[in-house]
Design a protein around this motif. Structure first.
Motif, PDB file in Angstrom:
ATOM      1  N   ASN A   1       0.995  -0.966  -0.312  1.00 57.30           N
ATOM      2  CA  ASN A   1      -0.205   0.045   0.009  1.00 57.30           C
ATOM      3  C   ASN A   1       0.595   1.321  -0.231  1.00 57.30           C
ATOM      4  O   ASN A   1       0.748   2.061  -1.291  1.00 57.30           O
ATOM      5  CB  ASN A   1      -0.825   0.065   1.222  1.00 57.30           C
ATOM      6  CG  ASN A   1      -2.146   1.030   1.096  1.00 57.30           C
ATOM      7  OD1 ASN A   1      -2.484   1.425   0.259  1.00 57.30           O
ATOM      8  ND2 ASN A   1      -2.448   1.656   2.372  1.00 57.30           N
ATOM      9  N   LYS A   2       1.979   1.130   0.400  1.00 55.19           N
ATOM     10  CA  LYS A   2       2.653   2.484   0.638  1.00 55.19           C
ATOM     11  C   LYS A   2       3.427   2.158  -0.378  1.00 55.19           C
ATOM     12  O   LYS A   2       3.682   3.990  -0.905  1.00 55.19           O
ATOM     13  CB  LYS A   2       3.871   2.100   2.479  1.00 55.19           C
ATOM     14  CG  LYS A   2       4.566   3.470   2.777  1.00 55.19           C
ATOM     15  CD  LYS A   2       5.186   3.398   4.089  1.00 55.19           C
ATOM     16  CE  LYS A   2       5.788   4.866   3.975  1.00 55.19           C
ATOM     17  NZ  LYS A   2       5.656   5.861   4.455  1.00 55.19           N
ATOM     18  N   VAL A   3       4.441   1.480  -1.011  1.00 58.72           N
ATOM     19  CA  VAL A   3       4.661   1.952  -1.852  1.00 58.72           C
ATOM     20  C   VAL A   3       3.412   2.312  -3.051  1.00 58.72           C
ATOM     21  O   VAL A   3       4.214   2.937  -4.121  1.00 58.72           O
ATOM     22  CB  VAL A   3       5.174   0.621  -2.179  1.00 58.72           C
ATOM     23  CG1 VAL A   3       5.968   0.180  -4.653  1.00 58.72           C
ATOM     24  CG2 VAL A   3       6.506   0.125  -1.882  1.00 58.72           C
ATOM     25  N   ALA A   4       2.476   1.856  -3.438  1.00 56.10           N
ATOM     26  CA  ALA A   4       1.585   1.588  -4.272  1.00 56.10           C
ATOM     27  C   ALA A   4       1.179   3.793  -4.251  1.00 56.10           C
ATOM     28  O   ALA A   4       0.938   3.873  -5.365  1.00 56.10           O
ATOM     29  CB  ALA A   4       0.360   1.430  -4.068  1.00 56.10           C
TER      30      ALA A   4
ATOM     31  N   GLU B   1       1.684   9.138  -6.040  1.00 53.84           N
ATOM     32  CA  GLU B   1       1.748  10.505  -6.325  1.00 53.84           C
ATOM     33  C   GLU B   1       2.795  10.683  -7.681  1.00 53.84           C
ATOM     34  O   GLU B   1       2.606  12.239  -8.027  1.00 53.84           O
ATOM     35  CB  GLU B   1       2.269  10.780  -4.973  1.00 53.84           C
ATOM     36  CG  GLU B   1       0.897  10.792  -3.340  1.00 53.84           C
ATOM     37  CD  GLU B   1       0.031  11.773  -3.270  1.00 53.84           C
ATOM     38  OE1 GLU B   1       0.757  13.045  -3.352  1.00 53.84           O
ATOM     39  OE2 GLU B   1      -0.716  10.990  -3.147  1.00 53.84           O
ATOM     40  N   VAL B   2       3.524  10.196  -7.836  1.00 49.00           N
ATOM     41  CA  VAL B   2       4.333  10.663  -8.725  1.00 49.00           C
ATOM     42  C   VAL B   2       3.748  10.420 -10.173  1.00 49.00           C
ATOM     43  O   VAL B   2       3.787  11.609 -10.821  1.00 49.00           O
ATOM     44  CB  VAL B   2       5.699   9.485  -8.391  1.00 49.00           C
ATOM     45  CG1 VAL B   2       6.443   9.898 -10.180  1.00 49.00           C
ATOM     46  CG2 VAL B   2       6.640   9.634  -7.419  1.00 49.00           C
ATOM     47  N   LYS B   3       3.010   9.428 -10.467  1.00 48.48           N
ATOM     48  CA  LYS B   3       2.249   9.102 -11.694  1.00 48.48           C
ATOM     49  C   LYS B   3       1.082  10.283 -11.610  1.00 48.48           C
ATOM     50  O   LYS B   3       0.234  10.671 -13.045  1.00 48.48           O
ATOM     51  CB  LYS B   3       1.826   8.249 -11.883  1.00 48.48           C
ATOM     52  CG  LYS B   3       2.314   6.908 -12.379  1.00 48.48           C
ATOM     53  CD  LYS B   3       3.633   7.835 -13.317  1.00 48.48           C
ATOM     54  CE  LYS B   3       4.936   6.509 -13.871  1.00 48.48           C
ATOM     55  NZ  LYS B   3       5.509   6.963 -15.155  1.00 48.48           N
TER      56      LYS B   3
ATOM     57  N   GLY C   1      -7.048   8.753 -13.232  1.00 48.52           N
ATOM     58  CA  GLY C   1      -5.956   8.644 -11.934  1.00 48.52           C
ATOM     59  C   GLY C   1      -7.095   7.650 -10.857  1.00 48.52           C
ATOM     60  O   GLY C   1      -6.308   7.164 -10.238  1.00 48.52           O
ATOM     61  N   GLU C   2      -8.280   8.326 -11.189  1.00 53.17           N
ATOM     62  CA  GLU C   2      -9.465   7.714 -10.152  1.00 53.17           C
ATOM     63  C   GLU C   2      -9.836   6.073 -10.548  1.00 53.17           C
ATOM     64  O   GLU C   2      -9.605   5.532  -9.497  1.00 53.17           O
ATOM     65  CB  GLU C   2     -10.670   8.507  -9.349  1.00 53.17           C
ATOM     66  CG  GLU C   2     -10.747   9.546  -8.651  1.00 53.17           C
ATOM     67  CD  GLU C   2     -11.376  10.175  -9.128  1.00 53.17           C
ATOM     68  OE1 GLU C   2     -12.425  10.201  -9.519  1.00 53.17           O
ATOM     69  OE2 GLU C   2     -12.005  11.579  -8.503  1.00 53.17           O
ATOM     70  N   ASP C   3      -9.418   5.991 -11.874  1.00 55.09           N
ATOM     71  CA  ASP C   3      -9.792   5.198 -11.900  1.00 55.09           C
ATOM     72  C   ASP C   3      -8.342   4.063 -11.748  1.00 55.09           C
ATOM     73  O   ASP C   3      -8.151   2.898 -11.876  1.00 55.09           O
ATOM     74  CB  ASP C   3     -10.112   5.138 -13.449  1.00 55.09           C
ATOM     75  CG  ASP C   3     -10.409   3.269 -14.377  1.00 55.09           C
ATOM     76  OD1 ASP C   3     -11.068   2.743 -13.621  1.00 55.09           O
ATOM     77  OD2 ASP C   3      -9.712   3.433 -15.328  1.00 55.09           O
ATOM     78  N   ILE C   4      -7.221   4.498 -11.735  1.00 51.16           N
ATOM     79  CA  ILE C   4      -6.273   3.446 -11.500  1.00 51.16           C
ATOM     80  C   ILE C   4      -6.024   3.413 -10.081  1.00 51.16           C
ATOM     81  O   ILE C   4      -5.553   2.138  -9.944  1.00 51.16           O
ATOM     82  CB  ILE C   4      -4.911   4.489 -12.154  1.00 51.16           C
ATOM     83  CG1 ILE C   4      -5.230   4.352 -13.552  1.00 51.16           C
ATOM     84  CG2 ILE C   4      -4.031   3.527 -11.668  1.00 51.16           C
ATOM     85  CD1 ILE C   4      -4.038   5.187 -14.338  1.00 51.16           C
ATOM     86  N   TRP C   5      -6.526   4.533  -9.115  1.00 50.50           N
ATOM     87  CA  TRP C   5      -6.295   4.148  -7.802  1.00 50.50           C
ATOM     88  C   TRP C   5      -7.323   2.812  -7.951  1.00 50.50           C
ATOM     89  O   TRP C   5      -6.822   2.065  -6.533  1.00 50.50           O
ATOM     90  CB  TRP C   5      -6.105   5.162  -7.248  1.00 50.50           C
ATOM     91  CG  TRP C   5      -5.864   5.238  -5.417  1.00 50.50           C
ATOM     92  CD1 TRP C   5      -6.911   5.049  -4.640  1.00 50.50           C
ATOM     93  CD2 TRP C   5      -5.145   4.192  -5.391  1.00 50.50           C
ATOM     94  NE1 TRP C   5      -6.286   4.786  -3.631  1.00 50.50           N
ATOM     95  CE2 TRP C   5      -5.098   4.626  -3.534  1.00 50.50           C
ATOM     96  CE3 TRP C   5      -3.847   4.315  -5.552  1.00 50.50           C
ATOM     97  CZ2 TRP C   5      -4.321   4.094  -2.503  1.00 50.50           C
ATOM     98  CZ3 TRP C   5      -2.698   3.904  -4.659  1.00 50.50           C
ATOM     99  CH2 TRP C   5      -3.101   3.817  -3.388  1.00 50.50           C
ATOM    100  N   ARG C   6      -8.602   2.782  -8.172  1.00 51.74           N
ATOM    101  CA  ARG C   6      -9.672   1.481  -7.233  1.00 51.74           C
ATOM    102  C   ARG C   6      -9.122   0.289  -7.959  1.00 51.74           C
ATOM    103  O   ARG C   6      -8.668  -0.320  -7.377  1.00 51.74           O
ATOM    104  CB  ARG C   6     -10.973   2.147  -7.694  1.00 51.74           C
ATOM    105  CG  ARG C   6     -11.682   3.081  -7.326  1.00 51.74           C
ATOM    106  CD  ARG C   6     -13.043   3.322  -8.135  1.00 51.74           C
ATOM    107  NE  ARG C   6     -12.408   4.155  -9.560  1.00 51.74           N
ATOM    108  CZ  ARG C   6     -13.355   3.366 -10.363  1.00 51.74           C
ATOM    109  NH1 ARG C   6     -13.775   2.712 -11.193  1.00 51.74           N
ATOM    110  NH2 ARG C   6     -13.302   4.543 -11.568  1.00 51.74           N
TER     111      ARG C   6
END
Length: 132
Positions: A108-111, A116-118, A127-132
Protein backbone atom coordinates in the motif's frame (compact mmCIF):
# COMPACT_ATOMS: atom_id res chain seq x y z
CA UNK A 1 35.60 -9.22 46.15
CA UNK A 2 33.07 -7.04 44.35
CA UNK A 3 30.76 -4.77 46.26
CA UNK A 4 27.10 -5.67 46.11
CA UNK A 5 24.80 -2.82 45.21
CA UNK A 6 21.66 -2.14 47.17
CA UNK A 7 18.66 -2.30 44.86
CA UNK A 8 17.02 1.02 44.09
CA UNK A 9 13.48 1.83 45.13
CA UNK A 10 10.91 4.07 43.51
CA UNK A 11 10.96 6.38 46.53
CA UNK A 12 14.74 6.71 46.43
CA UNK A 13 14.66 7.57 42.72
CA UNK A 14 12.01 10.22 43.23
CA UNK A 15 14.05 11.84 46.01
CA UNK A 16 17.30 12.06 44.03
CA UNK A 17 18.02 15.63 42.97
CA UNK A 18 20.25 16.87 40.19
CA UNK A 19 23.72 18.05 41.19
CA UNK A 20 26.40 20.11 39.46
CA UNK A 21 27.65 16.94 37.70
CA UNK A 22 26.07 13.71 36.50
CA UNK A 23 25.35 11.12 39.19
CA UNK A 24 25.22 7.37 38.59
CA UNK A 25 23.18 5.14 40.89
CA UNK A 26 23.61 1.38 40.58
CA UNK A 27 20.82 -1.16 41.01
CA UNK A 28 23.12 -4.16 40.58
CA UNK A 29 23.83 -6.61 37.76
CA UNK A 30 24.81 -3.80 35.39
CA UNK A 31 21.61 -1.77 35.73
CA UNK A 32 22.20 1.90 36.47
CA UNK A 33 20.33 5.19 36.64
CA UNK A 34 22.19 8.24 35.39
CA UNK A 35 20.89 11.46 36.95
CA UNK A 36 21.83 14.27 34.58
CA UNK A 37 22.58 17.86 35.57
CA UNK A 38 19.30 18.84 33.94
CA UNK A 39 17.41 16.54 36.31
CA UNK A 40 16.51 13.80 33.83
CA UNK A 41 16.96 10.21 35.00
CA UNK A 42 18.04 7.67 32.40
CA UNK A 43 18.30 3.88 32.68
CA UNK A 44 21.56 2.33 31.43
CA UNK A 45 22.70 -1.26 31.19
CA UNK A 46 26.48 -1.53 31.60
CA UNK A 47 28.06 -4.71 30.18
CA UNK A 48 31.13 -6.17 28.53
CA UNK A 49 30.84 -6.62 24.76
CA UNK A 50 30.89 -10.39 24.10
CA UNK A 51 33.54 -10.15 21.36
CA UNK A 52 35.71 -7.10 22.07
CA UNK A 53 35.40 -7.39 25.87
CA UNK A 54 35.07 -3.60 26.12
CA UNK A 55 32.73 -1.92 28.59
CA UNK A 56 29.57 -0.57 26.92
CA UNK A 57 26.54 1.37 28.15
CA UNK A 58 23.20 0.64 26.54
CA UNK A 59 20.38 3.11 27.14
CA UNK A 60 17.09 1.55 28.22
CA UNK A 61 14.92 4.65 28.49
CA UNK A 62 13.85 7.48 30.75
CA UNK A 63 12.98 6.81 34.41
CA UNK A 64 9.34 7.63 34.87
CA UNK A 65 8.50 6.19 31.43
CA UNK A 66 10.32 2.93 32.20
CA UNK A 67 9.59 1.68 35.71
CA UNK A 68 12.12 -0.08 37.92
CA UNK A 69 10.46 -3.45 37.29
CA UNK A 70 10.53 -2.99 33.51
CA UNK A 71 14.13 -1.75 33.56
CA UNK A 72 15.15 -4.86 35.49
CA UNK A 73 13.37 -7.06 32.93
CA UNK A 74 15.13 -5.27 30.06
CA UNK A 75 18.48 -5.64 31.82
CA UNK A 76 17.83 -9.36 32.41
CA UNK A 77 17.02 -9.89 28.72
CA UNK A 78 20.21 -8.04 27.77
CA UNK A 79 22.26 -10.17 30.20
CA UNK A 80 20.85 -13.32 28.59
CA UNK A 81 21.89 -12.07 25.15
CA UNK A 82 25.41 -11.33 26.42
CA UNK A 83 25.58 -14.84 27.90
CA UNK A 84 24.67 -16.25 24.48
CA UNK A 85 27.45 -14.20 22.85
CA UNK A 86 25.18 -11.61 21.21
CA UNK A 87 25.64 -7.87 21.66
CA UNK A 88 22.28 -6.62 23.01
CA UNK A 89 22.75 -3.15 21.54
CA UNK A 90 23.30 -4.53 18.03
CA UNK A 91 20.41 -6.97 18.51
CA UNK A 92 18.07 -4.10 19.46
CA UNK A 93 19.18 -2.00 16.48
CA UNK A 94 18.69 -4.91 14.05
CA UNK A 95 15.22 -5.62 15.46
CA UNK A 96 14.18 -1.97 15.11
CA UNK A 97 15.54 -1.78 11.57
CA UNK A 98 13.60 -4.92 10.62
CA UNK A 99 10.36 -3.49 12.06
CA UNK A 100 10.88 -0.19 10.24
CA UNK A 101 11.53 -2.00 6.97
CA UNK A 102 8.33 -4.01 7.39
CA UNK A 103 6.30 -0.83 7.97
CA UNK A 104 7.91 1.13 5.14
CA UNK A 105 7.85 -1.53 2.45
CA UNK A 106 4.19 -2.47 2.41
CA UNK A 107 2.46 -2.74 -0.93
CA UNK A 108 0.00 0.00 0.00
CA UNK A 109 2.77 2.45 0.89
CA UNK A 110 4.73 1.73 -2.29
CA UNK A 111 1.53 2.09 -4.34
CA UNK A 112 0.75 5.44 -2.67
CA UNK A 113 4.23 6.75 -3.44
CA UNK A 114 3.97 5.58 -7.05
CA UNK A 115 0.51 7.16 -7.41
CA UNK A 116 1.74 10.50 -6.00
CA UNK A 117 4.44 10.60 -8.67
CA UNK A 118 2.14 9.54 -11.52
CA UNK A 119 -0.98 11.56 -10.70
CA UNK A 120 0.65 14.80 -11.85
CA UNK A 121 0.62 13.55 -15.45
CA UNK A 122 -2.86 11.96 -15.40
CA UNK A 123 -6.32 13.36 -15.73
CA UNK A 124 -8.44 13.30 -12.61
CA UNK A 125 -10.87 10.65 -13.87
CA UNK A 126 -8.11 8.39 -15.17
CA UNK A 127 -6.14 8.78 -11.93
CA UNK A 128 -9.14 7.77 -9.83
CA UNK A 129 -9.77 4.80 -12.12
CA UNK A 130 -6.15 3.61 -11.77
CA UNK A 131 -6.25 3.94 -7.99
CA UNK A 132 -9.42 1.85 -7.72
Amino acid sequence: MARSAKQLTDTALKKVKAEDKDLILSDGNGLQVKVRKSGSKLWNFNYYHPITKKRINMGLGKYPDISIVNARKLAQEARELVALGTDPKEHRDETLAFKRAQEELTLNKVALEWFEVKKQSLTKDYGEDIWR
